[in-house]
Design an enzyme around this catalytic site. Structure first.
Site, PDB file in Angstrom:
ATOM      1  N   CYS A 249      38.143  33.720  52.752  1.00 38.19           N
ATOM      2  CA  CYS A 249      38.474  35.143  52.626  1.00 38.19           C
ATOM      3  C   CYS A 249      38.930  35.758  53.944  1.00 38.19           C
ATOM      4  O   CYS A 249      39.894  36.532  53.990  1.00 38.19           O
ATOM      5  CB  CYS A 249      37.292  35.918  52.048  1.00 38.19           C
ATOM      6  SG  CYS A 249      35.806  35.937  53.092  1.00 38.19           S
ATOM      7  N   HIS A 302      32.098  38.513  51.987  1.00 41.80           N
ATOM      8  CA  HIS A 302      33.468  38.476  51.469  1.00 41.80           C
ATOM      9  C   HIS A 302      34.243  39.691  51.968  1.00 41.80           C
ATOM     10  O   HIS A 302      33.680  40.758  52.190  1.00 41.80           O
ATOM     11  CB  HIS A 302      33.458  38.479  49.937  1.00 41.80           C
ATOM     12  CG  HIS A 302      34.794  38.170  49.329  1.00 41.80           C
ATOM     13  ND1 HIS A 302      35.362  36.913  49.379  1.00 41.80           N
ATOM     14  CD2 HIS A 302      35.686  38.955  48.675  1.00 41.80           C
ATOM     15  CE1 HIS A 302      36.538  36.945  48.768  1.00 41.80           C
ATOM     16  NE2 HIS A 302      36.761  38.163  48.349  1.00 41.80           N
ATOM     17  N   HIS A 314      42.770  39.190  47.538  1.00 40.80           N
ATOM     18  CA  HIS A 314      41.782  38.489  48.361  1.00 40.80           C
ATOM     19  C   HIS A 314      41.814  36.998  48.069  1.00 40.80           C
ATOM     20  O   HIS A 314      42.387  36.558  47.066  1.00 40.80           O
ATOM     21  CB  HIS A 314      40.377  39.043  48.099  1.00 40.80           C
ATOM     22  CG  HIS A 314      39.934  38.940  46.660  1.00 40.80           C
ATOM     23  ND1 HIS A 314      38.710  38.440  46.287  1.00 40.80           N
ATOM     24  CD2 HIS A 314      40.552  39.280  45.497  1.00 40.80           C
ATOM     25  CE1 HIS A 314      38.588  38.488  44.960  1.00 40.80           C
ATOM     26  NE2 HIS A 314      39.695  38.993  44.463  1.00 40.80           N
TER      27      HIS A 314
END
Length: 345
Positions: A249, A302, A314
């Protein structure tokens, strides 16, 4: 079959301020099956030193998804990340660093050009609970950790801080009537979901922005570059060498913003310290989430990029680089949302 332990006398070097030679005996233990939450993932070669089991640091880190590994040979220091948090540990050091927090550990050992870390230290650094199962000689890893082994120098306050909970919650979970704890004591961690990291909301570190465009244009450029990588795969601790085929991420957000002139740190926890906290989101803002399936300490697990209209692009563990629509209304992301930061301003 009887397990045969071969005893070796080894001279090895550890780092404690300066190099010094330490003589010690260690037992080479047969290759052990390594199981995470009851599932075998690979084998690992432990050793036993002064009655304590140690695991080779690099194979352990990789088994837990910390694939971005750097080694500083002159100081015998490892720095690893899974994309969420950066961990630094030096051979012979009694404290390591997880993010910006110090962790008390049994000093890692440098033996035959290999770094070894105790089960306790591995658990404390990687937010796991690691045990040796004598009946079958396996290494058992509970991830995320539901228990913590107290180490010399620990206090309830320090343990609570590391796991983003409170002393009162730790005492309640363990039915403690005082704050006295002892080396080797096993503590239950508060129920998953109660811990929540919010510290970076108060941090507003400046961001390096070399772009010569206006804010509106730069926001659109971020979205343009972000969408270019849709369909790429996911890899824990991916490096920029893995791009553009694989991202985690934060390596994804780092590359996207770099292409638009903004220099972001490598991991999501550090990215969260940048810019200004916002509640009214605009395209190009960074969104941060916890991941209770991986971390019981409530850490930032994240990061994604807000696109506008409630959507986020993402690098997802399950789908790679993708767009999640109505992200804050999503049954998973909505309950794990922490806060957002604005770095384009």
């Amino acid at each position: 079959m009887k397990r045969i332990l071969f005893i070796f006398t080894s001279v090895f070097t550890i780092l404690i301020g300066s190099h010094s030679v330490v003589h010690a005996q260690y037992e080479k233990v047969p290759t052990a099956k390594l199981e995470i939450n009851g599932k075998a993932v690979n084998g690992i070669d432990p050793i036993k030193l002064e009655g304590t089991y140690y695991l080779p640091f690099v194979p352990l880190a990789k088994s837990l998804g910390y694939n971005d590994i750097k080694f500083e040979k002159n100081t015998l220091t490892y720095e690893v990340t899974d994309g969420s948090t950066k961990i630094r540990t030096t051979m012979g050091g009694s404290q390591a660093k997880k993010g910006n927090e110090l962790v008390n550990i049994k000093p890692p050992r440098w033996i035959n050009e290999t770094a070894y870390i105790s089960l306790h230290a591995g658990g404390a650094l990687f937010n796991t609970y690691i045990t040796f199962k004598a009946e079958n000689g396996s290494i058992q890893i509970q991830k995320p950790a539901q228990q913590y082994i107290v180490h010399s120098g620990d206090s309830l306050w320090n343990i609570a801080r590391l796991h983003h909970t409170t002393v009162d919650e730790l005492k309640a979970a363990n039915k403690l009537t005082s704050t006295i704890i002892k080396d080797g004591q096993v503590l239950k961690l508060p129920l998953k979901g109660t811990a929540k990291e919010i510290e970076p909301t108060r941090e507003h570190e400046p961001i390096k922005n070399i772009a010569k465009t206006n804010v509106a244009t730069q926001r659109q450029q971020v979205l343009q570059f972000a969408k270019k990588y849709i369909g790429a795969g996911y890899k824990f601790g991916a490096t920029l060498k893995d791009a553009p085929k694989l991202f985690d991420c934060s390596s994804y957000t780092q590359l996207v913003f770099k292409e638009t002139g903004i220099d972001l740190p490598r991991v999501s926890r550090d990215q969260a310290s940048k810019g200004a906290t916002v509640t009214n989101l605009e395209a190009g803002d960074l969104m941060f989430f916890t991941n209770k399936d991986l971390y019981s300490d409530g850490r930032i697990g994240h990061v994604g990029i807000y696109m506008g209209d409630g959507n986020m692009v993402h690098a997802s563990t399950s789908a790679g680089v993708t767009i999640t629509k109505n992200v804050l209304k999503n049954s998973y992301w909505g309950k794990n949302y922490l806060f957002s930061k604005r770095v384009i301003q």
